[in-house]
Motif scaffolding. Sequence first.
Motif, PDB file in Angstrom:
ATOM      1  N   SER A   1       0.853  -1.196   0.000  1.00  0.00           N
ATOM      2  CA  SER A   1       0.000   0.000   0.000  1.00  0.00           C
ATOM      3  C   SER A   1       0.886   1.243   0.000  1.00  0.00           C
ATOM      4  N   PHE A   2       0.342   2.333  -0.523  1.00  0.00           N
ATOM      5  CA  PHE A   2       1.123   3.560  -0.645  1.00  0.00           C
ATOM      6  C   PHE A   2       0.193   4.759  -0.710  1.00  0.00           C
ATOM      7  N   GLN A   3       0.788   5.940  -0.596  1.00  0.00           N
ATOM      8  CA  GLN A   3       0.033   7.192  -0.646  1.00  0.00           C
ATOM      9  C   GLN A   3      -0.040   7.712  -2.085  1.00  0.00           C
ATOM     10  N   SER A   4      -1.037   8.514  -2.353  1.00  0.00           N
ATOM     11  CA  SER A   4      -1.227   9.082  -3.692  1.00  0.00           C
ATOM     12  C   SER A   4      -0.136  10.115  -3.989  1.00  0.00           C
ATOM     13  N   GLY A   5       0.167  10.263  -5.265  1.00  0.00           N
ATOM     14  CA  GLY A   5       1.154  11.234  -5.698  1.00  0.00           C
ATOM     15  C   GLY A   5       0.511  12.518  -6.184  1.00  0.00           C
ATOM     16  N   ASN A   6       1.346  13.384  -6.705  1.00  0.00           N
ATOM     17  CA  ASN A   6       0.879  14.666  -7.217  1.00  0.00           C
ATOM     18  C   ASN A   6       1.680  15.007  -8.470  1.00  0.00           C
ATOM     19  N   LEU A   7       1.193  15.994  -9.207  1.00  0.00           N
ATOM     20  CA  LEU A   7       1.900  16.440 -10.402  1.00  0.00           C
ATOM     21  C   LEU A   7       3.228  17.078 -10.018  1.00  0.00           C
ATOM     22  N   GLY A   8       4.126  17.149 -10.997  1.00  0.00           N
ATOM     23  CA  GLY A   8       5.459  17.666 -10.717  1.00  0.00           C
ATOM     24  C   GLY A   8       5.527  19.177 -10.726  1.00  0.00           C
ATOM     25  N   TYR A   9       6.735  19.661 -10.486  1.00  0.00           N
ATOM     26  CA  TYR A   9       6.994  21.095 -10.476  1.00  0.00           C
ATOM     27  C   TYR A   9       7.319  21.548 -11.893  1.00  0.00           C
ATOM     28  N   ASN A  10       6.754  22.701 -12.283  1.00  0.00           N
ATOM     29  CA  ASN A  10       6.970  23.222 -13.628  1.00  0.00           C
ATOM     30  C   ASN A  10       8.293  23.959 -13.788  1.00  0.00           C
ATOM     31  N   SER A  11       8.899  24.357 -12.681  1.00  0.00           N
ATOM     32  CA  SER A  11      10.173  25.079 -12.739  1.00  0.00           C
ATOM     33  C   SER A  11      10.906  24.873 -11.429  1.00  0.00           C
TER      34      SER A  11
ATOM     35  N   LEU B   1      -5.239  15.839 -11.035  1.00  0.00           N
ATOM     36  CA  LEU B   1      -4.575  14.613 -10.617  1.00  0.00           C
ATOM     37  C   LEU B   1      -5.176  13.355 -11.243  1.00  0.00           C
ATOM     38  N   GLU B   2      -6.269  13.513 -12.000  1.00  0.00           N
ATOM     39  CA  GLU B   2      -6.874  12.326 -12.605  1.00  0.00           C
ATOM     40  C   GLU B   2      -6.028  11.767 -13.748  1.00  0.00           C
ATOM     41  N   GLU B   3      -5.042  12.502 -14.202  1.00  0.00           N
ATOM     42  CA  GLU B   3      -4.181  11.994 -15.262  1.00  0.00           C
ATOM     43  C   GLU B   3      -3.022  11.159 -14.718  1.00  0.00           C
ATOM     44  N   LEU B   4      -2.927  11.045 -13.398  1.00  0.00           N
ATOM     45  CA  LEU B   4      -1.871  10.230 -12.820  1.00  0.00           C
ATOM     46  C   LEU B   4      -2.258   8.746 -12.820  1.00  0.00           C
ATOM     47  N   HIS B   5      -1.282   7.905 -13.153  1.00  0.00           N
ATOM     48  CA  HIS B   5      -1.484   6.461 -13.147  1.00  0.00           C
ATOM     49  C   HIS B   5      -0.346   5.814 -12.360  1.00  0.00           C
ATOM     50  N   TYR B   6      -0.677   4.701 -11.717  1.00  0.00           N
ATOM     51  CA  TYR B   6       0.288   4.023 -10.853  1.00  0.00           C
ATOM     52  C   TYR B   6       0.482   2.587 -11.348  1.00  0.00           C
ATOM     53  N   VAL B   7       1.726   2.212 -11.532  1.00  0.00           N
ATOM     54  CA  VAL B   7       2.067   0.863 -11.994  1.00  0.00           C
ATOM     55  C   VAL B   7       3.148   0.301 -11.076  1.00  0.00           C
ATOM     56  N   MET B   8       2.963  -0.944 -10.671  1.00  0.00           N
ATOM     57  CA  MET B   8       3.926  -1.579  -9.769  1.00  0.00           C
ATOM     58  C   MET B   8       4.887  -2.462 -10.553  1.00  0.00           C
ATOM     59  N   TYR B   9       6.126  -2.524 -10.073  1.00  0.00           N
ATOM     60  CA  TYR B   9       7.153  -3.405 -10.627  1.00  0.00           C
ATOM     61  C   TYR B   9       7.753  -4.220  -9.481  1.00  0.00           C
TER      62      TYR B   9
ATOM     63  N   LEU C   1      -3.414   1.460 -11.551  1.00  0.00           N
ATOM     64  CA  LEU C   1      -4.323   2.155 -10.644  1.00  0.00           C
ATOM     65  C   LEU C   1      -4.474   3.603 -11.075  1.00  0.00           C
ATOM     66  N   LYS C   2      -5.700   4.112 -10.980  1.00  0.00           N
ATOM     67  CA  LYS C   2      -5.987   5.500 -11.303  1.00  0.00           C
ATOM     68  C   LYS C   2      -6.093   6.311 -10.019  1.00  0.00           C
ATOM     69  N   TYR C   3      -6.356   7.590 -10.174  1.00  0.00           N
ATOM     70  CA  TYR C   3      -6.317   8.501  -9.034  1.00  0.00           C
ATOM     71  C   TYR C   3      -7.359   8.153  -7.976  1.00  0.00           C
ATOM     72  N   ASP C   4      -8.509   7.596  -8.387  1.00  0.00           N
ATOM     73  CA  ASP C   4      -9.575   7.302  -7.436  1.00  0.00           C
ATOM     74  C   ASP C   4      -9.580   5.849  -6.977  1.00  0.00           C
ATOM     75  N   ASP C   5      -8.625   5.045  -7.406  1.00  0.00           N
ATOM     76  CA  ASP C   5      -8.544   3.652  -6.963  1.00  0.00           C
ATOM     77  C   ASP C   5      -7.827   3.569  -5.628  1.00  0.00           C
TER      78      ASP C   5
ATOM     79  N   LEU D   1       5.752   3.160  -9.849  1.00  0.00           N
ATOM     80  CA  LEU D   1       5.996   4.348 -10.662  1.00  0.00           C
ATOM     81  C   LEU D   1       4.691   5.088 -10.873  1.00  0.00           C
ATOM     82  N   VAL D   2       4.714   6.382 -10.597  1.00  0.00           N
ATOM     83  CA  VAL D   2       3.564   7.228 -10.884  1.00  0.00           C
ATOM     84  C   VAL D   2       3.900   8.060 -12.113  1.00  0.00           C
ATOM     85  N   SER D   3       2.958   8.113 -13.043  1.00  0.00           N
ATOM     86  CA  SER D   3       3.212   8.814 -14.299  1.00  0.00           C
ATOM     87  C   SER D   3       1.990   9.635 -14.688  1.00  0.00           C
ATOM     88  N   SER D   4       2.239  10.682 -15.442  1.00  0.00           N
ATOM     89  CA  SER D   4       1.162  11.496 -16.003  1.00  0.00           C
ATOM     90  C   SER D   4       1.126  11.302 -17.508  1.00  0.00           C
ATOM     91  N   ARG D   5       0.137  11.850 -18.133  1.00  0.00           N
ATOM     92  CA  ARG D   5      -0.048  11.615 -19.567  1.00  0.00           C
ATOM     93  C   ARG D   5       1.046  12.258 -20.406  1.00  0.00           C
TER      94      ARG D   5
END
Length: 578
Positions: A168-178, A198-206, A244-248, A267-271
């Motif tokens: 289990s883990f905590q949700s992430g957030n978008l990155g810094y633009n600068s 944050l709905e564009e964030l996806h989580y994949v486990m390795y 996993l998506k943002y609301d999962d 790994l958390v990734s955005s579109r």
Amino acid sequence: DAVSKMAVLTSLYSMTLIVLAGVGGAQDVHCSTEVTLRPGGSEVITFTGGGSDCFHFTVTTDRSIVGVFFQVHTLSRKVSLSKTLQFSYETTTNGTHVGLFDLTVGKSHLDYYAIFECSSTNQTARALVIAQPVKIYDPVPGACTLTSNLETDAILEASFNSYSTVISFQSGNLGYNSTSQTGLPSCDLPVDHGAYPLEELHYVMYMHFLPERDFSESAIFDGIRKMVDSNSVMENGNIVPVTLKYDDPKQINLDSLPGQGVVYNVLVSSRDEGFGAYVPTVTFMCDIAADGSGCVGLGSTITMVTVGLLGAIGLVFCLFGHRLLHFEVPILSLAMSFFVVYCILKAHTKWSEIGVQLAALGMGITPSLLVTLFWFFTGHYFTLVFVFATFASFNLTLILFYTPFGDLQFFDIPYVYGLAIFSGTVLLLIPVLGIELGRICCPQKLKDGMPTKLTNVFVCAFLGSTGVIFAIATYLHSSLTLIWINFGKRVTIENYNFKIYQDYPFQLNEILLGISWVVLFFLGITLQLLITRKQRPFPKKSLYKYLKTRRTRKEKNRLLVTERSPLLRYAAQSPTVQ
């Protein structure tokens, strides 16, 4: 409830610091060991533990990054990691695989402090420290935490039971633009249900498998280094096909093998942007000690004895099964009965392992005795060969489900899985039924039961070699045992979650065991055919009729000897007539 839980956590945290520091307050901690790292660097340090053994880590900053995840990994000794020398609750975390995030904006360096748990014998241990940089636009793992005391918590929490591991883990957030940005988008869902960034964030486990039965610090640290940044994670890890998506719920269940080390990361990734890697964690599905002794004694004594007998009997039947037909019937029928009764008792009772095995052995004797008596009086060898072939085809089906074929999503449904096992067993029996129909329809071409003999030789070689490999794999704690254990889990464990993802290591041990399995199987077929090449495929009569005929013949011979012996003896003793 939330307030009371927070109070309990706070008190536990304070007590931990006092015990670790060995002083009256956390503010008295003094760190005498200095370690400097650059972003992206790592180092292995040696520690003894206790409040007097405090480390001060300094990470230099770089203009190309916006932050750093500073990580500390140990084998079994816990560490308290903090951003401040006071080890305040809001800036401190505790565990064996921990990490803290800090922004580099406007800072020339970052400071971290660590106190390691001491052992009862004051033995030294090693820890791996890593300064993982966070670049512009990379999502920030754990930046939308809900239950942690940290503002950004990228630590993976691992828990396990007898058959699975939960990450289990905590949700992430978008990155810094600068490099000058200091804030992130809000983690709260908008009330008007408008655009949610944050709905564009996806989580994949390795997951990355460590060498089997290797509990050394060097092996663990090498595995962690391969699972730190996003590029190495994708290169060295096996992807879990669950996104996993943002609301999962941020939780993934995985099937695991006790004693097998696995490094997990998410790994958390955005579109449109890059990837962000969490702090990797390691689990062996057992309470590992500093020397790995906590995972050595896996498996009860009764289980090891049972498996040892299975391997010895399997070797005999693999090489001489058809030649020992009179022993094959009771022993194979007992093995089948034991397996069925064991699964039933394991599923519907709460007995201990030794109780279940002894009860399964006792209850399995009755059906085995009935099968043996049926064969003893009737001599219908094809019926028995068909029953044993059913057990062999069932094992072949389990092997098929051990391959990636068994990972197909629709097998997650319980009745689909059961129907697939049944269908596979029946389909593999079609050749056996075809042989019997051919023997009935064309007795002149398939006379003397030769095709049925070949079937029985195949069954003995396969089941025998399977028993040998299963025994060896159990003693080596190889993942090949999961061929049968996975079926047992689904049958015997109440409320077993069919959504558990399964992935197993196929390393050197599995390769050698697989080759040995094939060689032993063909060796068994060849040796059985050579030994029985001059014998009839099966006896013409049942064993009962054979023994009855033999007894009658002996009785006749005894009567003949009784009638003639005196005359010959007396004739030899009478005087010669002159």
